[in-house]
Design an enzyme around this catalytic site. Structure first.
Site, PDB file in Angstrom:
ATOM      1  N   SER A 109       0.833  -1.204   0.000  1.00 51.52           N
ATOM      2  CA  SER A 109       0.000   0.000   0.000  1.00 51.52           C
ATOM      3  C   SER A 109       0.868   1.255   0.000  1.00 51.52           C
ATOM      4  O   SER A 109       0.569   2.232  -0.679  1.00 51.52           O
ATOM      5  CB  SER A 109      -0.962   0.004   1.189  1.00 51.52           C
ATOM      6  OG  SER A 109      -0.284  -0.290   2.377  1.00 51.52           O
ATOM      7  N   ASN A 118       2.076   1.725  -3.638  1.00 52.74           N
ATOM      8  CA  ASN A 118       1.149   1.728  -4.772  1.00 52.74           C
ATOM      9  C   ASN A 118      -0.181   2.427  -4.554  1.00 52.74           C
ATOM     10  O   ASN A 118      -0.846   2.797  -5.511  1.00 52.74           O
ATOM     11  CB  ASN A 118       0.857   0.279  -5.198  1.00 52.74           C
ATOM     12  CG  ASN A 118       2.119  -0.448  -5.595  1.00 52.74           C
ATOM     13  OD1 ASN A 118       2.860   0.030  -6.443  1.00 52.74           O
ATOM     14  ND2 ASN A 118       2.393  -1.575  -4.962  1.00 52.74           N
ATOM     15  N   TYR A 119      -0.606   2.586  -3.299  1.00 55.64           N
ATOM     16  CA  TYR A 119      -1.951   3.124  -3.068  1.00 55.64           C
ATOM     17  C   TYR A 119      -1.982   4.408  -2.251  1.00 55.64           C
ATOM     18  O   TYR A 119      -3.010   5.079  -2.201  1.00 55.64           O
ATOM     19  CB  TYR A 119      -2.820   2.076  -2.349  1.00 55.64           C
ATOM     20  CG  TYR A 119      -3.136   0.894  -3.227  1.00 55.64           C
ATOM     21  CD1 TYR A 119      -4.054   1.001  -4.265  1.00 55.64           C
ATOM     22  CD2 TYR A 119      -2.511  -0.329  -3.033  1.00 55.64           C
ATOM     23  CE1 TYR A 119      -4.335  -0.083  -5.086  1.00 55.64           C
ATOM     24  CE2 TYR A 119      -2.789  -1.424  -3.843  1.00 55.64           C
ATOM     25  CZ  TYR A 119      -3.704  -1.279  -4.869  1.00 55.64           C
ATOM     26  OH  TYR A 119      -3.974  -2.351  -5.681  1.00 55.64           O
ATOM     27  N   LEU A 120      -0.888   4.741  -1.577  1.00 52.53           N
ATOM     28  CA  LEU A 120      -0.893   5.905  -0.696  1.00 52.53           C
ATOM     29  C   LEU A 120      -0.176   7.077  -1.351  1.00 52.53           C
ATOM     30  O   LEU A 120       0.985   6.953  -1.738  1.00 52.53           O
ATOM     31  CB  LEU A 120      -0.196   5.563   0.628  1.00 52.53           C
ATOM     32  CG  LEU A 120      -0.847   4.433   1.437  1.00 52.53           C
ATOM     33  CD1 LEU A 120      -0.012   4.110   2.656  1.00 52.53           C
ATOM     34  CD2 LEU A 120      -2.265   4.799   1.837  1.00 52.53           C
TER      35      LEU A 120
END
Length: 503
Positions: free
Chosen positions: A457, A460-462
Site C-alpha cells: 500500500s 502503490n496506493y498511498l
C-alpha cells in the site's frame, strides 16, 4: 529451494515432477519414477557452498565484482527518452527456475524456462542503435512503437503473460504517471458524496442491472475490493474480484455476533490471497443480495448482469478518468491521512511517531487485504529483541538503585559534588529509560505487523505527499519512511509536499 517450505507442498512437488519428466530422456524416465526416491542434497550443497564462497571473498575481490556489475549497468541500464538519459528498471531477464507464485498458486513448482533472444521483442526508435542479440541468435522482432513505455517484452511460459522491461520508477515519465494517478484520486474526493448518494438511490432501482451495479460499487467503495477482471478460461488460478463473485463466495446472516445484516465473504483474490471478512451492511444491500442469490446455484455469478467494463463505463460518466481502481487509491490515502491525524502524538519521540505511522499504514493494509505469511525468521528476531529488552530492564533497575544511593549521600552531606553526582545519575537513568521505551515500541511494532505487508500500500496506493507532509510536520526524517530507492521514486512528491499538504 530444498530448505524452502514451498517444496513441502504436494501441489509444488507434483507440478515440479510433471515438468521435470518432460525434460528427461526416455532412459531417465524409465529410471526416475518417484520423486520421494530422489536425493537432491548434493546439488543443494553445491549451491550453498557457492553462496558461502561468495560471502567469504576478500574486500578486493568483492570490489572487482562490483566494478564488473557497474560496467554492465552502465552499458545496458540506461536509455535516451525525449533527449534525457533515463535509468532502466529491470534490464535483466529472470533466469530459469521453479515458479512459486503468491499465496496458494495452483501452478507452483512448474518450470520457468530460460528466455532466449528469439522470445524477445525489442522496442526503440528508428534512428537509434538497435541492441545486438547474442552471437548466433536473433530477436523475435524489432519494433518502433512510441505509444508504449516498454523497451523490450517477452511471453513467459507459466501463465502465458507478457513481461516487460520498463523505465526505473525514478524516471520522469514514471513520476508524472504516479502524480496523475494520485491527482485523479484527489479529484474523486470532490464528487464522492454525490456518487455515494446516487448508488444508494440505485439500490431501489426498477432495473436489476442498476441494482447490481450499485451494490458492487458499494463494496468497492466501502471494502476497497478489486473490481476483478474477466480471465481467459483455465488461464490461471480461480481468483475473483467484486464483479466476478459467485454465490458460493458469500453467506448472509440476518444476525451474527450481535450485529445485523452481516455478509460473510470468503474467496481467493489477486495472487491467490484469501479474502475473508464479516461485514455488517446497510439493510437495502442485504435485501438486494438475497434477491441476487435467489434460485441460483453456488457456482452461479452473484452479479450476473454486470462485468468490470460495464461498471467502469458507468464510472467514466460520473467523473473523467474514474475507474474502480481509483476508489482503492482514494480510500487508502484518505484512511492513512485520517489515521495519522488520530494516532500521532506531537509530543512523542521519533520511535513513537513511527509506531503511529506504521499503525496508520496497517489500517490501510488491512483495508486492502495485503497479507503475508509470518516471516521464517520472526521467532528468532523476536527472541533477540526480547533479550535486548531484558538486558536494558536490568540496566534501568541498576541505574535506579545508583540514583537512590546518590540521593541518600546528598541528603547526608549536602555536598556540591554529591549534587552533581545526583544530576549525572538522573540523566543516565533517563537515557536508559528512553532506550528501553524505544525497544518496547520496536517489539510492539514487529508483533503487530508480522502478518501484514505494509510495503504494497505504501508504494502503490498511498499518495506519498501525505507521508512526506507528516514527516515534515512532526520532525521525522523521510528516510525512516522511504528507503533510498523509494525516495528516488517519489522525488516529485518530496519537492511538492509541504507540511500543510491535504489529500
Amino acid at each position: 529451494m530444498l530448505d524452502h517450505e514451498y517444496t513441502t507442498k504436494e501441489i509444488f512437488q507434483n507440478n515440479f515432477f510433471n515438468d521435470w519428466r518432460k525434460e528427461m530422456t526416455s532412459e531417465e524416465q524409465n529410471i526416475i519414477k518417484e520423486l520421494e526416491k530422489c536425493d537432491f542434497r548434493e546439488i543443494h550443497k553445491y549451491f550453498v557452498d557457492k553462496n558461502e564462497a561468495r560471502k567469504a571473498l576478500s574486500k578486493e575481490e568483492k570490489q572487482k565484482l562490483k566494478e564488473e556489475a557497474d560496467k554492465i549497468q552502465e552499458e545496458y541500464g540506461y536509455c535516451i527518452l525525449d533527449g534525457h538519459r533515463e535509468k532502466i528498471g529491470n534490464f535483466k531477464t529472470e533466469p530459469p527456475g521453479l515458479f512459486r507464485g503468491r499465496g496458494d498458486h495452483p501452478k507452483m513448482g512448474m518450470l520457468k524456462k530460460r528466455i532466449m533472444p528469439e522470445d524477445v521483442v525489442i522496442n526503440c526508435s528508428k534512428d537509434s542503435k538497435i541492441p545486438e542479440p547474442p552471437e548466433g541468435h536473433k530477436w523475435k522482432e524489432v519494433r518502433f512503437d512510441n505509444t508504449v513505455t516498454w523497451l523490450a517484452s517477452w511471453t513467459e511460459n507459466i501463465q502465458n503473460s507478457l513481461k516487460y522491461i520498463m523505465l526505473n520508477p525514478s524516471s520522469k515519465l514514471k513520476g508524472e504517471k504516479d502524480w496523475q494517478k494520485y491527482e485523479v484520486a484527489r479529484r474523486l474526493k470532490d464528487v464522492v458524496h454525490r456518487i455515494r448518494a446516487q448508488y444508494q438511490a440505485d439500490w431501489k432501482s426498477k432495473e436489476m442491472q442498476k441494482r447490481q451495479r450499485a451494490v458492487a460499487l458499494y463494496f468497492i467503495d466501502k471494502l476497497a475490493l478489486r473490481a476483478g477482471n474477466e480471465k481467459e478460461e483455465g488461464e490461471t488460478a480461480d481468483t475473483v474480484g467484486c464483479c466476478s463473485l459467485r454465490v458460493e463466495h458469500i453467506k448472509l446472516h440476518p444476525n451474527l455476533d450481535g450485529l445485523k445484516h452481516v455478509v460473510e465473504f470468503d474467496f481467493l483474490g489477486k495472487d491467490s490471497i484469501r479474502y475473508y471478512n464479516k461485514v455488517s451492511v446497510e439493510k437495502p444491500v442485504f435485501k438486494n443480495l438475497q434477491l441476487f442469490m435467489n434460485n441460483k446455484d453456488p457456482a452461479d455469478d452473484l452479479f450476473d448482469r454486470l462485468n468490470t467494463s460495464i461498471l467502469n463505463k458507468h464510472l467514466q460518466k460520473l467523473m473523467d478518468g474514474l475507474t474502480a481502481k481509483v476508489f482503492r487509491t482514494y480510500n487508502a490515502s484518505i484512511t492513512l491521512q485520517e489515521q495519522l491525524k488520530a494516532l500521532t502524538n506531537s509530543e512523542g519521540n521519533v520511535a513513537e511517531k513511527l509506531l503511529a505511522y506504521n499503525r496508520a499504514n496497517r489500517a490501510v493494509a488491512i483495508l486492502c487485504n495485503h497479507q503475508r505469511s509470518t516471516p521464517k525468521t520472526f521467532e528468532k528476531s523476536m527472541q533477540i529483541l526480547q533479550t535486548k529488552i531484558d538486558a536494558k530492564k536490568k540496566q534501568v533497575e541498576e541505574a535506579q538503585q545508583e540514583l537512590k544511593k546518590a540521593e541518600d549521600e546528598f541528603e547526608e552531606t549536602k555536598d556540591a559534588k554529591a549534587e552533581v553526582n545526583v544530576e549525572k545519575k538522573k540523566k543516565l537513568l533517563m537515557r536508559l529509560e528512553e532506550q528501553l521505551a524505544k525497544l518496547n515500541v520496536q517489539a510492539t511494532d514487529k508483533e503487530e505487523n508480522k502478518q501484514i505487508a505494509l510495503g504494497t500500500s505504501k508504494l502503490n496506493y498511498l499518495d506519498p505527499r501525505i507521508s512526506i507532509a507528516w514527516c515534515k510536520k512532526f520532525g521525522v526524517p523521510i528516510e525512516k519512511i522511504y528507503n533510498k530507492t523509494q525516495r528516488e521514486k517519489f522525488a516529485w512528491a518530496i519537492d511538492m509536499a509541504d507540511e500543510d499538504f491535504e489529500f
